[in-house]
Design an enzyme around this catalytic site. Sequence first.
Site, mmCIF file in Angstrom:
data_model
loop_
_atom_site.group_PDB
_atom_site.id
_atom_site.type_symbol
_atom_site.label_atom_id
_atom_site.label_comp_id
_atom_site.label_asym_id
_atom_site.label_seq_id
_atom_site.Cartn_x
_atom_site.Cartn_y
_atom_site.Cartn_z
ATOM 1 C CD GLU A 1 49.575 39.635 39.397
ATOM 2 O OE1 GLU A 1 49.705 40.060 38.763
ATOM 3 O OE2 GLU A 1 48.983 38.114 39.302
ATOM 4 C CG PHE B 1 53.274 31.657 50.400
ATOM 5 C CD1 PHE B 1 52.447 32.162 49.865
ATOM 6 C CD2 PHE B 1 53.669 30.899 50.529
ATOM 7 C CE1 PHE B 1 51.392 31.296 49.136
ATOM 8 C CE2 PHE B 1 52.748 29.723 50.066
ATOM 9 C CZ PHE B 1 51.797 29.477 48.861
#
Length: 412
Positions: free
Chosen positions: A313, A398
Amino acid sequence: MKRRVVITGMGAVTPIGNTVDAFWDGIKSEKVGIGPITKFDTSDYKVTLAAEVKDFVAKERLDFKSAKRMEVFSQYAVAAAKEAVEMADIHMEEEDPYRVGVIIGSGIGGLNSMEKEHEKILTKGPKRVNPLLIPMMISNMAAGNVAITFGCKGKCTNVVTACATGSHSIGDALRAIQCGDADVMFAGGTESSITPVAVAGFTNLTALTSADDPMQASLPFDKKRSGFVIGEGAGVVILEELEHAKKRGAKIYAELAGYGATCDAYHITSPAEDGSGAAKAMELAMEEAGVKPEEVDYVNAHGTSTHHNDLFETRAIRRALGDAADQVKVSSTKSMIGHLLGAAGAVELIACVKSIEEGYIHPTVGTTEPDEGCDLDYVINGALHQDVKVAMSNSLGFGGHNATLLVKKYEE
């Protein structure tokens, strides 16, 4: 031209407070809502900590008879929606119910009921299963129960994208208003899955931390991070078309100006290593909002405290913001409330709105030494008091699901 959309109400049920005010007070006092799991016996479990909601009494917040027919994730959603409606001061009898919709998702749904009733089949036989099991368990019932409670007869759907559920639900609700399907939307996410199966499943996936000190468990971007802490709760916002809000004299807390949604198409649990999917979601949100990277004041990171998420990220933020990444403030609310799964994005968007409203950026609590490759300003030396005009909230789920919501300080 797309219709402008504003936020006029918010509601929250979280591990550090069961209203928006209580949650925000908890944030400002840097309260960590993590502790030993009380919902089941963890003697045989490697993971013993979670971020549970405390002191939530359903019959105090909801109609008692209705509450008994709801799984906990639905109760949290209805309680948060009630608070949001009261804050928005919206009166359904004055609205066209077919122009008011609901998109509230849950990543997992009623796992608690499923486990309990499965146990009944094994010990007492199939005839003993609760006849309400199915309507309690299915994940669309948070949205359904909110719609029933308030009489919302417009678009009513349920997004399920794991940890990006809350953000995608709010993004899809934004689109519904922009394209004219609705004038008002209840939007957000809810979750209550601190159960034996969920904890065992996430543990064996090596996603959860096995730390036993609540203050050293959720450490986003830190060298010592060792997995996320499972949490629960709900966040609901009232989105309104701008002219509709102005016409009824509503207080506007922020403008929801941009939304980006992408997929990594890479791996079932890991984000793309170069951060390209998440970066594109941020770029799309900025583009829609007409915001340049250097105008972004704050990024509320997905920041789960897992090794891969935080590193990738960080790369995504650098990729999306370029040189401006060195100036932007980044922090993770999960450092205090753990990972609320399908509710995370909604509660974290509320944190962004409060940051804009109060000029306050909360720290990434507990994080003291960012890991190699985690090289942004994660606000680790205490809170910042500064003007926040533009904030972005990231959610990465996910399956490679990425969502970014961009909120701006409202200006005429």
